[in-house]
Design a protein around this motif. Structure first.
Motif, PDB file in Angstrom:
ATOM      1  N   ASP A 165     -25.202  44.243  29.776  1.00  0.00           N
ATOM      2  CA  ASP A 165     -24.145  43.797  28.866  1.00  0.00           C
ATOM      3  C   ASP A 165     -23.153  44.912  28.564  1.00  0.00           C
ATOM      4  O   ASP A 165     -21.939  44.670  28.450  1.00  0.00           O
ATOM      5  N   GLN A 166     -23.641  46.144  28.430  1.00  0.00           N
ATOM      6  CA  GLN A 166     -22.738  47.272  28.193  1.00  0.00           C
ATOM      7  C   GLN A 166     -21.801  47.467  29.382  1.00  0.00           C
ATOM      8  O   GLN A 166     -20.609  47.729  29.209  1.00  0.00           O
ATOM      9  N   GLU A 177     -19.216  44.576  29.500  1.00  0.00           N
ATOM     10  CA  GLU A 177     -18.177  44.714  28.477  1.00  0.00           C
ATOM     11  C   GLU A 177     -17.167  45.797  28.855  1.00  0.00           C
ATOM     12  O   GLU A 177     -15.961  45.615  28.710  1.00  0.00           O
ATOM     13  N   ALA A 178     -17.673  46.925  29.370  1.00  0.00           N
ATOM     14  CA  ALA A 178     -16.775  48.013  29.738  1.00  0.00           C
ATOM     15  C   ALA A 178     -15.938  47.669  30.969  1.00  0.00           C
ATOM     16  O   ALA A 178     -14.769  48.063  31.064  1.00  0.00           O
ATOM     17  N   ASP A 201     -14.842  44.670  31.933  1.00  0.00           N
ATOM     18  CA  ASP A 201     -13.783  43.729  31.551  1.00  0.00           C
ATOM     19  C   ASP A 201     -13.178  43.041  32.781  1.00  0.00           C
ATOM     20  O   ASP A 201     -11.962  42.999  32.972  1.00  0.00           O
ATOM     21  N   LYS A 253     -15.073  54.672  30.280  1.00  0.00           N
ATOM     22  CA  LYS A 253     -15.711  54.139  29.077  1.00  0.00           C
ATOM     23  C   LYS A 253     -17.198  54.477  28.993  1.00  0.00           C
ATOM     24  O   LYS A 253     -17.749  54.561  27.886  1.00  0.00           O
TER      25      LYS A 253
END
Length: 265
Positions: A74-75, A78-79, A81, A103
């Motif tokens: 998930d990290q 999200e980073a 994108d 990120k």
């Protein structure tokens, strides 16, 4: 001598006019064929562009993550994108790779690949800590290139602590002017990388006082004077032999690998 008759002149005119007419008749089918081919190519090109950019068949519907150890998928998602719903061909993989590195400094390598017809794959390789620097109640992880890439609340198990306590002696001060903190950290990493596996597992602290004054604290309080990061392989061999020869020694010195020494018991 009599000239050609009217009939002969007519025959010659007919013979001279026949080849151009025949060539024109041949050109017409060729021209039609070329026009048809151009139209077909235009239709195919337009259809391909529409299929890649305009249709709903080749769009991003899923994003997968592989290779995470400390980071969560998930990290990474999200980073990254990734623009879900966008045409798959339009996704700029290099931009996503750069965004992930920026990120998430824990990522050492990343490969963003298209998985036709609907997927994007994110393959990451995380940095591995070889040393940790304690700062307050936190620990800064340092990788094998000397990069400080993450701050964690607990020190990772089996990773030696780095103590950068630069000596203030005149010689050490001169060394510090030549080798800044970043270079000294890289030298400590160089020493840690040179250690044999058995000794590395028992190393608790790598102390750096100057470029050529690096030492180790092993399990049980045994110390090793290593010197600089140079000649690491020779120092590792000397230390291994010395520890076998003097198993009860409390201090080893391999700063000059051709003349190693041990003391204490």
């Amino acid at each position: 001598m009599a000239g050609p008759t009217t009939a002969e002149r007519g025959e010659r005119q007919q013979e001279s006019s026949d080849p151009p007419l025949a060539r024109r008749r041949l050109r017409l089918p060729r021209l039609r064929t070329m026009i048809i081919l151009v139209v077909l190519l235009a239709l195919l090109g337009g259809g391909s562009i529409w299929l890649l950019y305009g249709s709903k068949w080749l769009r991003v519907e899923r994003v997968s993550v592989a290779g995470t150890r400390v980071l969560t998928p998930d990290q990474v998602l999200e980073a990254a994108d990734v623009p879900v719903g966008a045409p798959l061909i339009s996704v700029d993989t290099e931009v996503i790779e750069a965004r992930l590195r920026r990120k998430l400094p824990r990522i050492d390598e990343v490969d963003v690949v298209r998985s036709w017809p609907h997927g994007i794959g994110l393959k990451v390789v995380e940095r591995t800590p070889v040393l940790v620097v304690q700062k307050g109640g936190k620990f800064i992880e340092v990788d094998d290139e000397g990069v400080r890439f993450a701050t964690v609340s607990e020190a990772p198990k089996g990773v030696p602590a780095l103590e950068l306590t630069v000596s203030r002696s005149s010689s050490a001060a001169a060394s510090l002017r030549r080798f800044d903190d970043a270079r000294l950290v890289r030298e400590a990493v160089r020493v840690a990388d040179a250690l044999p596996d058995g000794i590395a597992r028992g190393t608790q602290v790598v102390k750096v006082r100057s470029y050529d004054d690096i030492s180790l604290v092993l399990t049980g309080g045994t110390t090793v004077a290593w010197g600089s990061g140079e000649k690491g392989a020779a120092k590792a061999r000397a230390l291994t032999a010395l520890m076998k020869a003097s198993p009860d020694a409390r201090h080893f010195d391999v700063s000059v690998p051709t003349a190693p020494a041990s003391s204490g018991s």
